[in-house]
Design an enzyme around this catalytic site. Structure first.
Site, PDB file in Angstrom:
ATOM      1  N   ALA A 169      53.122  27.302 -59.435  1.00 41.76           N
ATOM      2  CA  ALA A 169      54.227  26.563 -58.833  1.00 41.76           C
ATOM      3  C   ALA A 169      54.682  27.226 -57.551  1.00 41.76           C
ATOM      4  O   ALA A 169      55.414  28.226 -57.572  1.00 41.76           O
ATOM      5  CB  ALA A 169      55.374  26.450 -59.831  1.00 41.76           C
ATOM      6  N   GLN A 174      15.528   1.532 -43.603  1.00 35.65           N
ATOM      7  CA  GLN A 174      15.720   2.829 -42.990  1.00 35.65           C
ATOM      8  C   GLN A 174      17.199   3.150 -42.784  1.00 35.65           C
ATOM      9  O   GLN A 174      17.615   4.301 -42.884  1.00 35.65           O
ATOM     10  CB  GLN A 174      14.985   2.877 -41.656  1.00 35.65           C
ATOM     11  CG  GLN A 174      14.552   4.263 -41.301  1.00 35.65           C
ATOM     12  CD  GLN A 174      13.664   4.282 -40.069  1.00 35.65           C
ATOM     13  OE1 GLN A 174      13.950   3.602 -39.080  1.00 35.65           O
ATOM     14  NE2 GLN A 174      12.609   5.040 -40.120  1.00 35.65           N
ATOM     15  N   ALA A 198      58.575  23.063 -48.243  1.00 36.47           N
ATOM     16  CA  ALA A 198      57.673  24.195 -48.060  1.00 36.47           C
ATOM     17  C   ALA A 198      56.285  23.798 -48.544  1.00 36.47           C
ATOM     18  O   ALA A 198      55.941  23.969 -49.702  1.00 36.47           O
ATOM     19  CB  ALA A 198      58.184  25.415 -48.827  1.00 36.47           C
ATOM     20  N   ILE A 217      27.387   1.993 -48.951  1.00 36.90           N
ATOM     21  CA  ILE A 217      26.055   1.616 -49.455  1.00 36.90           C
ATOM     22  C   ILE A 217      26.191   0.613 -50.610  1.00 36.90           C
ATOM     23  O   ILE A 217      25.406  -0.324 -50.719  1.00 36.90           O
ATOM     24  CB  ILE A 217      25.264   2.879 -49.881  1.00 36.90           C
ATOM     25  CG1 ILE A 217      24.835   3.633 -48.625  1.00 36.90           C
ATOM     26  CG2 ILE A 217      24.045   2.507 -50.731  1.00 36.90           C
ATOM     27  CD1 ILE A 217      24.229   4.994 -48.896  1.00 36.90           C
ATOM     28  N   GLU A 258      45.907  22.981 -51.782  1.00 40.00           N
ATOM     29  CA  GLU A 258      45.610  24.414 -51.602  1.00 40.00           C
ATOM     30  C   GLU A 258      45.419  24.725 -50.118  1.00 40.00           C
ATOM     31  O   GLU A 258      44.514  25.453 -49.727  1.00 40.00           O
ATOM     32  CB  GLU A 258      44.420  24.847 -52.457  1.00 40.00           C
ATOM     33  CG  GLU A 258      44.822  24.835 -53.928  1.00 40.00           C
ATOM     34  CD  GLU A 258      43.945  25.713 -54.801  1.00 40.00           C
ATOM     35  OE1 GLU A 258      43.318  26.655 -54.305  1.00 40.00           O
ATOM     36  OE2 GLU A 258      43.922  25.442 -56.014  1.00 40.00           O
ATOM     37  N   ARG A 286      19.406  -2.390 -56.132  1.00 41.01           N
ATOM     38  CA  ARG A 286      19.939  -3.544 -55.422  1.00 41.01           C
ATOM     39  C   ARG A 286      18.849  -4.176 -54.554  1.00 41.01           C
ATOM     40  O   ARG A 286      18.256  -3.510 -53.707  1.00 41.01           O
ATOM     41  CB  ARG A 286      21.108  -3.100 -54.543  1.00 41.01           C
ATOM     42  CG  ARG A 286      21.664  -4.165 -53.639  1.00 41.01           C
ATOM     43  CD  ARG A 286      22.399  -5.236 -54.419  1.00 41.01           C
ATOM     44  NE  ARG A 286      23.099  -6.143 -53.526  1.00 41.01           N
ATOM     45  CZ  ARG A 286      23.735  -7.227 -53.945  1.00 41.01           C
ATOM     46  NH1 ARG A 286      23.752  -7.527 -55.241  1.00 41.01           N
ATOM     47  NH2 ARG A 286      24.350  -8.002 -53.094  1.00 41.01           N
TER      48      ARG A 286
END
Lengths: 386, 258, 404
Positions: free
Chosen positions: A123, A278, A129, A337, A363, A267
């Site tokens: 914590a 390509q 902050a 894609i 972080e 697909r």
């Protein structure tokens, strides 16, 4: 690629992969949809000894380190990084104890963390902050044999679910960043409560809540290290855990890449699988290369951190920065894609894209990471120039 | 109490693929795993040990590679594994298999409870459990979905029937076969896996087991596979197209003849 | 001193050969033959389940039954096709009539009688029913202890009856009880047993050819048991046609003497659980739901359709594991095998483990929005569409037609 894992590391990776594939993937979409904390999965991870990998043997662990933890986080993140971060946050909450705790503190808290019986949380962040750690407002005032904590921590991963909180609070306002100290607070302590569960873009299985201290009295022996070490404890902890965020990012990216490759093979458009185009091939190639580069960096840094080297901040920041940017790019490309299907919740890649975003933020935002890297570079050059 | 779990190594049923041209099962490249039903047996034995103490031994019959399923059992938490392996054991039907397993149980001597999975996922016969009990003259009960009580002379179990369940008191020593409802098998832990890696799996052959050569393997198997053939191929189904209500009407027209 | 065999009692089961410590017994076509290694230890006498072996003081012992010296053919002394008449609370299980149908066909081809083994308490009336369904003989074992099925006593009684009367074929239903009882009995008799058969035939020597699905129904295996009798098999329910009932057809009732019973099971409670709707395994129509339904509440649609058709509710493993419906409804390799006249799969993709459990249904209807779902490869009728639209349309259409 072969990263020359030891037999034990290979075992850890395989077990984590098995849990990811058999237990986490089948429920990942549902956990995301229901924003439900994955207690059952935490229990599975505990029973499988995975919370023990970064804990020394004398405290009930298996004696590994940051690298072993990164292997687990990566595999879990392939399936659901909301689950992975709940696991990793217990590491984040426990590193202050491992790094700066007394023998008594380690013996008291680490075995339960190693067995997964109790989760930990860290914590630090507050409303005002975030990146600027020095402006934290939560206070810890000495009063006889106790400290009295007041203030509110924000966006705490595992908040409300964890039993053990390592908390950064100000003990001496006049000293700025050097006036912060670190404490252990156990759930159930009077004056400790939790705010509402946040609604998030991604990692929705994980719990993110306010941790509120209102005249919360803790015994003096819950101070970690000495007064005034709070800031350094936080920074040293992040040195240990930033490779873990990198591993999380690599896992997410790998999961998205796997989905994209599989989809592209199946697909069919214009009478051929889209993997024969390509345009798609080049995208897949770039994605795979980026993922591998990120993994190589994360693994190297994790091993560096484990080697006991000093001054790992720059490397740790690089691992987190590069891998999280890769995760964002690769998941966006995976959605592309899969096209319209990729945008739908029936397919897992849109979740991965949502999940990836946080790795660029928490972080330390990637801007902060760049600052750390740049400052370290300049400092080094200045030293050499002397 | 000494509990034995019988486990079998089988081709992973989830990897079963059918060759589109021949209609046959593709067996190459399929991983060998612990028979999924046996995991419930292992879990139950480990839970009993955790509640009542004692030891759990896993036994398998198969080629040397079947050692792996015993290592996996140790990783889950059983104490030791024994592999019954001999070229003479090859080609066993359920009668010869249950005899061979029974000889191993006799050799162990002090076994109070044997737990088996409901059936093997490759053979689906469900015959070895009761056969093993008959060989040993142990009592048996199949399709157990819950063990209610266990003491040194009796176990009380719930047995799944075709219409509900029965609560039965079963004299020990006994063989029980368990269904998946009984528990959720645990995954192995790292500590278990490390223990398994180091564990020695004793190999008991026909000499060690002191079996009658006429009762094991192909020699001891009264049933013989006479031939195998492809099942009649399914004709391509009829596609019913239209709006949902049109599809419904088309279907009911066709079903009316039933 | 000499070892002798009562040929009529010998089943050539081979137990004596196996039990002999001195390798002194060879099994001939007519029973065991003792060679010079015999020490007259008597182990074979102890082991013989039918008491066929005895010791004679000297050759030509006058006490020896004349029959045992008569030449005989071991297999030929096993006569008759038998069926186990499983009953619950005085009602025959559905599969018994199917066994009698198939058993009759086999018995007629062999020119042998069709027998039936009936155990219970006060269920004599069932023996007439069995005769009306084609049984020539009913072997009746009545005892209060045999009221409900129990592995211990049923196995002991049946082992005794089979050893005594020696059928050549013995068929049992592939029910929960049949599949528990058959392997115990077969092991005691040291004979072969084939599980879950779906087809029978006879070879030229009169051996039973037993066909069963293997590898999840993708391969059929035909099994023989040429050297042991009886040839035992469990039979998958709902595969064979039930025998037609011929009112007033009569047969012979044989009340058998019971062996000494050694109970090892205590029946504490028998509970009938009512699943939603009719019993899955016995139903002629099954409507089953899978993951493609999307959410647990959509399973209600499946239940409604089942109700409208008078069918049972089934489910794929995925939705049972997800907790949408109880395990008794699960169809497939780890659940129940069903073979109804009509199977309607709603939102079930058709994993091989599911197909194994239902592909022998007469008519399969698949409703799925994914045209590539494997379920369509086994379906008789294919409907590509949203389950939540198609099922209400079906229910509506059924109502319309019922009204008309």
């Amino acid at each position: 690629m072969d990263y020359f894992l030891t037999e034990e590391q290979q075992m850890i990776k395989e077990l984590a992969a098995r849990i990811a594939d058999e237990r986490i993937r089948p429920v990942a979409a549902e956990l995301d949809e229901r924003e439900e904390f994955p207690w059952e999965l935490m229990k599975v991870l505990g029973e499988s000894d995975l919370f023990a990998v970064w804990v020394p043997e004398e405290y009930g662990g298996l004696g590994g380190g940051v690298f072993e933890q990164a292997l687990v986080v990566e595999e879990l993140s392939r399936a659901c990084s909301g689950v992975a971060v709940s696991y990793a946050a217990s590491g984040l909450g426990s590193f202050p104890i491992l790094l700066f705790g007394s023998e008594e503190q380690k013996a008291r808290y680490m075995p339960d963390i190693a067995s997964g019986k109790r989760l930990a949380a860290f914590a630090l962040t507050e409303a005002n902050a975030g990146s600027d750690v020095s402006s934290i407002a939560t206070t810890a005032i000495e009063d006889g044999d106790e400290y009295v904590l007041n203030g509110t921590k924000q966006w705490i991963t595992n908040g409300g679910e964890a039993d053990i909180y390592t908390v950064i609070a100000v003990t001496d306002k006049s000293k700025g960043a050097r006036g912060a100290s670190a404490f252990i607070v156990e759930k159930g302590t009077p004056g400790l409560s939790f705010g509402k569960k946040e609604k998030k873009l991604g990692i929705r299985a994980s719990s993110t809540r306010e941790v509120i201290f209102e005249d919360c009295r803790i015994p003096k022996e819950n101070l970690l290290g000495r007064e005034g070490m709070g800031f350094i404890i936080a920074m040293k902890t992040f040195d240990k855990t930033r490779p873990g965020i990198g591993a999380q990012a690599v896992g997410i990216a790998q999961g998205a890449l796997d989905e994209a490759v599989q989809y592209a093979r199946q697909r069919v458009q214009f009478d051929q699988p889209i993997s024969s185009f390509q345009g798609i091939q080049f995208m897949l190639a770039d994605m795979a290369t980026q993922v591998e580069a990120a993994r190589a960096l994360v693994y190297s840094v994790a091993r560096l951190v484990d080697s006991g080297a000093r001054d790992v901040s720059r490397a740790a920041a690089m691992a987190k920065l590069f891998a999280s940017d890769v995760a964002m790019q690769v998941t966006v490309d995976a959605v592309q894609i899969l096209g319209g299907y990729g945008y739908m919740r029936e397919y897992p890649v849109e979740k991965m894209m949502r999940d990836a975003k946080i790795t660029q933020i928490y972080e330390g935002t990637n801007q902060i990471q760049r600052s750390i890297i740049a400052l370290d570079l300049i400092k080094e050059a200045a030293r050499k120039g002397k | 109490m000494h509990i034995v779990v019988c486990v079998k190594q089988v081709p992973d049923p989830s990897q079963a693929r059918i060759d589109r041209d021949t209609g046959l099962v593709i067996r190459e490249g399929v991983d060998k795993i612990t028979n999924p039903f046996d995991l419930y047996a292992l879990e139950e034995a480990i839970r009993l040990k955790e509640s009542f103490g004692g030891q759990v031994t896993a036994i398998s019959m198969g080629p040397p590679a079947a050692k792996e399923v015993l290592k996996d059992a140790i990783a889950m938490g059983v104490d030791s594994g024994i592999l019954l392996s001999d070229r003479q054991f090859a080609g066993a039907d359920t009668l010869a298999t249950s005899y061979t397993l029974a000889q191993a149980i006799r050799k162990l001597g002090d076994v109070a409870l044997i737990i088996c999975g409901k059936q093997a996922a490759d053979g689906d016969t469900a015959q070895v459990g009761p056969g093993l009990a008959a060989n040993l003259d142990f009592s048996h009960v199949t399709q157990v979905r819950k063990i209610r009580q266990l003491n040194s002379t009796e176990t009380v179990v719930e047995r799944l029937t075709d219409t509900g369940y029965e609560v039965l008191g079963l004299r020990l020593p006994a063989v029980i076969t368990v269904v998946k409802e009984i528990n959720e098998p645990r995954l192995p832990g790292l500590r278990g896996m490390m223990r398994a890696k180091k564990a020695e799996i004793p190999l008991w052959d026909s000499q060690v087991l002191d079996v009658d050569p006429k009762r094991v393997g192909l020699n001891g198997s009264p049933t013989q596979v006479w031939r195998t053939f492809e099942p009649a191929r399914h004709q391509k189904g009829e596609m019913l197209v239209g709006s949902p209500s049109e599809q419904a009407a088309l279907l009911l027209d066709r079903l009316r003849s039933l | 001193m000499d070892m002798r065999v009562r040929a009529d009692d010998c089943t050539i089961c081979g137990i004596c050969v196996a039990e002999c410590l001195f390798d002194a017994i060879k099994m001939g076509d007519e029973g065991p033959k003792f060679n010079e290694s015999c020490t007259f230890c008597g182990a074979c006498i102890e082991a013989c389940p039918t008491g066929a072996i005895y010791q004679a003081e000297e050759r030509g012992d006058a006490a020896e039954p004349a029959a045992s010296t008569a030449p005989h053919d071991g297999k030929a002394r096993h006569q008759g096709v038998w069926v186990f008449a499983e009953q619950h609370n005085g009602k025959l299980a559905g599969v018994v009539m199917e066994l009698l149908g198939e058993g009759r066909r086999l018995a007629d081809r062999l020119g042998q009688p069709l027998g039936c083994v009936l155990l219970g308490d006060g269920v004599e009336q069932l023996s007439h029913e069995l005769m009306e369904y084609g049984a020539d003989q009913v072997y009746l074992a009545m005892d209060p202890q045999l009221e409900s099925y129990r592995d211990d006593l049923y196995a002991q009684v049946i082992e005794h009856i089979v050893s005594k009367y020696r059928p050549t074929i013995f068929l049992l239903g592939g029910t929960a009880n049949g599949r528990s009882l058959a392997p115990r009995v077969a092991t005691r008799l040291r004979t072969g047993l084939t599980a879950d058969c779906t087809g029978f035939d006879l070879d030229e020597e009169g051996n039973l050819l037993q066909t069963r699905p293997a590898f999840g129904g993708n391969l059929m295996a035909t099994i023989r048991c040429p050297n042991h009798r009886p040839q035992m098999a469990t039979v998958r329910p709902k595969v064979f046609e039930a025998a037609a009932r011929q009112p007033d057809r009569r047969g012979e009732e044989i009340v058998v003497d019971l062996p000494s019973l050694n109970p090892w099971v205590r029946i504490i409670e028998i509970v009938e659980e009512s699943a939603i709707g009719p019993n899955l395994a016995e139903a002629d129509i099954v409507v089953a739901g899978g993951r493609g339904l999307g959410s647990p509440d959509k399973l209600r649609l499946v239940e409604d359709l089942a109700k409208a058709l008078g069918g049972a509710v089934g489910a794929s493993r995925a939705v049972v594991d997800a907790g949408w419906i109880g395990y008794p409804h699960q169809v497939g390799q780890t659940g129940r095998t069903v073979a109804p006249k009509l199977y309607i799969a709603c939102g079930i993709s058709g994993a091989i483990q599911h197909l194994v459990g239902m592909q022998s249904a007469d008519v399969i209807v698949a409703i799925n929005k994914d045209p590539d779902a494997p379920i369509f490869s086994v379906a008789t009728y294919c409907i590509i569409g949203e389950v939540e639209e198609v099922i209400p349309a079906l229910i509506q259409e059924i109502k319309n037609r019922n009204r008309a």
